[in-house]
Design a protein around this motif. Structure first.
Motif, PDB file in Angstrom:
ATOM      1  N   UNK A  96       3.617   4.544  -0.541  1.00 26.49           N
ATOM      2  CA  UNK A  96       4.552   4.451  -1.674  1.00 26.49           C
ATOM      3  C   UNK A  96       5.211   3.078  -1.715  1.00 26.49           C
ATOM      4  N   UNK A  97       5.576   2.528  -0.544  1.00 28.24           N
ATOM      5  CA  UNK A  97       6.216   1.216  -0.495  1.00 28.24           C
ATOM      6  C   UNK A  97       5.278   0.124  -0.975  1.00 28.24           C
ATOM      7  N   UNK A  98       4.008   0.210  -0.625  1.00 26.81           N
ATOM      8  CA  UNK A  98       3.035  -0.790  -1.050  1.00 26.81           C
ATOM      9  C   UNK A  98       2.829  -0.749  -2.556  1.00 26.81           C
ATOM     10  N   UNK A  99       2.770   0.447  -3.121  1.00 26.45           N
ATOM     11  CA  UNK A  99       2.628   0.551  -4.574  1.00 26.45           C
ATOM     12  C   UNK A  99       3.864   0.018  -5.288  1.00 26.45           C
ATOM     13  N   UNK A 100       5.019   0.300  -4.714  1.00 28.97           N
ATOM     14  CA  UNK A 100       6.268  -0.181  -5.312  1.00 28.97           C
ATOM     15  C   UNK A 100       6.325  -1.710  -5.305  1.00 28.97           C
ATOM     16  N   UNK A 101       5.695  -2.323  -4.304  1.00 32.26           N
ATOM     17  CA  UNK A 101       5.674  -3.780  -4.200  1.00 32.26           C
ATOM     18  C   UNK A 101       4.528  -4.414  -4.992  1.00 32.26           C
ATOM     19  N   UNK A 102       3.820  -3.621  -5.790  1.00 21.62           N
ATOM     20  CA  UNK A 102       2.863  -4.200  -6.712  1.00 21.62           C
ATOM     21  C   UNK A 102       1.407  -4.135  -6.319  1.00 21.62           C
ATOM     22  N   UNK A 103       1.056  -3.339  -5.316  1.00 17.76           N
ATOM     23  CA  UNK A 103      -0.352  -3.181  -4.971  1.00 17.76           C
ATOM     24  C   UNK A 103      -1.115  -2.566  -6.137  1.00 17.76           C
ATOM     25  N   UNK A 104      -2.329  -3.057  -6.394  1.00 18.49           N
ATOM     26  CA  UNK A 104      -3.143  -2.505  -7.481  1.00 18.49           C
ATOM     27  C   UNK A 104      -3.630  -1.102  -7.137  1.00 18.49           C
ATOM     28  N   UNK A 105      -4.028  -0.897  -5.894  1.00 14.68           N
ATOM     29  CA  UNK A 105      -4.467   0.416  -5.428  1.00 14.68           C
ATOM     30  C   UNK A 105      -4.165   0.507  -3.938  1.00 14.68           C
ATOM     31  N   UNK A 106      -3.951   1.729  -3.477  1.00 18.97           N
ATOM     32  CA  UNK A 106      -3.670   1.955  -2.060  1.00 18.97           C
ATOM     33  C   UNK A 106      -4.524   3.127  -1.579  1.00 18.97           C
ATOM     34  N   UNK A 107      -5.295   2.891  -0.532  1.00 23.15           N
ATOM     35  CA  UNK A 107      -6.090   3.924   0.125  1.00 23.15           C
ATOM     36  C   UNK A 107      -5.603   4.059   1.567  1.00 23.15           C
ATOM     37  N   UNK A 108      -6.140   5.025   2.284  1.00 20.78           N
ATOM     38  CA  UNK A 108      -5.775   5.217   3.684  1.00 20.78           C
ATOM     39  C   UNK A 108      -7.026   5.490   4.499  1.00 20.78           C
ATOM     40  N   UNK A 109      -6.973   5.076   5.760  1.00 19.47           N
ATOM     41  CA  UNK A 109      -8.009   5.433   6.732  1.00 19.47           C
ATOM     42  C   UNK A 109      -7.332   5.814   8.030  1.00 19.47           C
ATOM     43  N   UNK A 110      -7.765   6.948   8.603  1.00 19.30           N
ATOM     44  CA  UNK A 110      -7.394   7.323   9.962  1.00 19.30           C
ATOM     45  C   UNK A 110      -8.662   7.768  10.682  1.00 19.30           C
ATOM     46  N   UNK A 111      -8.737   7.434  11.963  1.00 21.37           N
ATOM     47  CA  UNK A 111      -9.891   7.886  12.732  1.00 21.37           C
ATOM     48  C   UNK A 111      -9.878   9.398  12.877  1.00 21.37           C
ATOM     49  N   UNK A 112      -8.688   9.959  13.106  1.00 19.35           N
ATOM     50  CA  UNK A 112      -8.565  11.378  13.421  1.00 19.35           C
ATOM     51  C   UNK A 112      -7.608  12.073  12.448  1.00 19.35           C
TER      52      UNK A 112
END
Length: 338
Positions: free
Chosen positions: A262-278
C-alpha cells in the motif's frame, strides 16, 4: 519450461549441461504432501530418479503404521543414493517422517539427502521467557542424532528464515542452504517488473545481492514508530513510476507485506506485485490477498510450491502464481555431485 521467446531458462540450461556429465541416480521416498513433486522429478528426469510410494498408515490407536516403498517385492533401496522429500506442515507428519528417515539410514543406504524446502520452526530459534521451547533447536537435535550410514545426511532447505539455524545441525546431519530467487528471476524476465522492493532491511541484506547485475532498481521499506503506531515508510529508493515486486522469504498473515504494498502504491508505483518463497498462510490468510479480499493490493502474488498443502488450495484464476522449484532442486543436488 520454455520462455515466450523460445529460450530456455538459465536453470534448465544448467541442468541439461550437468545431466550429460553425471550418472548419480536417486531412489525417491516422499512425504504424502510431496508425492506430486516426486512424480514430477521421475517424469522429467527418468534416468535420474525413481519414485517409490510409501503407505503412510495409522493403527486404530493413532500411532504410525508405515510401509516404506522400494523394499518389496525386491529391495531396491539398500546400497542406493536416497532422496527424501519432506514436508513438516504439522507435528504428526513430522514425527512420521523422522521415523522413515531413521529406518532408511538403518537399511544400509549409500547416502541420504533430505529436501525440506520449508523449515517451519526457523523463526523459533530463541526464547524470551524461561520455559518457552526453542523448537528450531529441538528439530535440529532430531536431525543431528539421525543414525549414520557412514556419511552425514544432507539437509537441503530453501530460504531459511533465520540463517543461524544452519549451525544448529551437527554430527550426522549437515545443512545445505539453497534459495528460490533464481526461479523468481527467470519468471521476472517475462514481465515488465523493473524494481525489487524489500519490506525491511533484513530482507534487503538477505536477498539484494542475488539480484546484482539483473538491472533492477531497488527500494527498501521499513517500520518506524509514529506515536503508539508502527507505520511503513520508504527508507531508500524511489518507487514512483516503477513496476515493483516485493521480495521476502515467507508470509504468515501478511500484515507487513500488505502495508508495504500500500505504501509503494501511495508513493506512485505503477504496479506492485509480491514474491515469497514460502506461503504459510495460517487459517487460509491467503483469502485476504485474493481478488475481493481486504488486502488485495498486489497485481500478482508469486510463491513457490515449497508448502504444497497451502499452494494446492490457492485459486487458479486469481492473483496467485505458483512457481515450481523441482528443476531448481535438481540443480542444487548436482552442486555436490562429482
Amino acid at each position: 519450461m520454455i520462455g515466450a521467446d523460445g529460450d530456455r531458462s538459465a536453470v534448465e540450461e544448467w541442468i541439461m549441461h550437468k545431466s550429460k556429465r553425471t550418472s548419480k541416480r536417486y531412489q525417491i521416498i516422499a512425504a504424502k504432501a510431496m508425492e506430486p513433486m516426486a512424480r514430477l522429478l521421475e517424469a522429467n528426469y527418468p534416468a535420474r530418479f525413481r519414485f517409490h510410494p510409501t503407505a503412510w498408515g495409522k493403527f486404530p490407536d493413532g500411532t504410525d503404521c508405515i510401509e516404506i516403498g522400494g523394499f518389496t517385492p525386491h529391495n531396491v533401496i539398500s546400497g542406493e543414493h536416497v532422496l527424501f522429500l519432506g514436508s513438516f506442515h504439522n507435528n504428526d507428519v513430522t514425527l512420521s517422517q523422522f521415523q522413515v528417515m531413521i529406518a532408511l539410514l538403518q537399511n544400509f543406504v549409500e547416502d541420504l539427502t533430505v529436501v525440506l524446502p520449508y523449515y517451519p520452526t526457523g523463526t523459533m530459534e530463541r526464547v524470551t521467557r524461561e520455559g518457552q521451547v526453542a523448537t528450531a533447536n529441538t528439530y535440529a537435535q532430531l536431525f543431528s542424532n539421525l543414525p549414520s550410514c557412514g556419511r552425514p545426511t544432507r539437509v537441503m532447505v530453501y530460504d531459511l528464515h533465520t540463517l543461524q539455524n544452519r549451525f544448529y545441525l551437527h554430527g550426522n546431519a549437515i545443512a545445505s542452504l539453497q534459495t528460490t530467487i533464481p526461479v523468481l528471476i527467470d519468471e521476472l524476465r517475462r514481465t515488465n517488473v523493473d524494481c525489487i522492493a524489500f519490506p525491511d532491511d533484513g530482507a534487503a541484506k538477505r536477498f539484494a545481492h542475488m539480484f546484482a547485475g539483473e538491472g533492477f532498481a531497488t527500494v527498501i521499506c521499513g517500520k518506524v514508530r509514529n506515536g503508539d503506531e508502527r507505520v511503513i515508510t520508504i527508507q531508500d529508493g524511489e518507487p514512483r513510476a516503477r513496476n515493483i515486486v516485493i521480495v521476502d522469504d515467507l508470509v504468515q498473515t501478511g500484515g507487513t507485506l500488505y502495508e508495504c504494498g500500500a505504501a509503494l502504491k501511495e508513493r506512485g508505483a505503477l504496479s506492485v506485485c509480491a514474491f515469497v518463497a514460502h506461503g504459510v498462510f495460517p487459517s487460509e490468510a491467503w483469502k485476504r490477498f485474493a481478488r475481493g479480499g481486504d488486502r488485495c493490493v498486489f497485481d500478482r502474488f508469486w510463491l513457490t510450491n515449497s508448502i504444497p498443502t497451502t499452494t494446492d488450495r490457492l485459486p487458479k484464476d486469481d492473483v496467485y502464481t505458483v512457481l515450481d522449484i523441482s528443476d531448481k532442486i535438481v540443480q542444487d543436488l548436482d552442486k555436490y555431485t562429482s
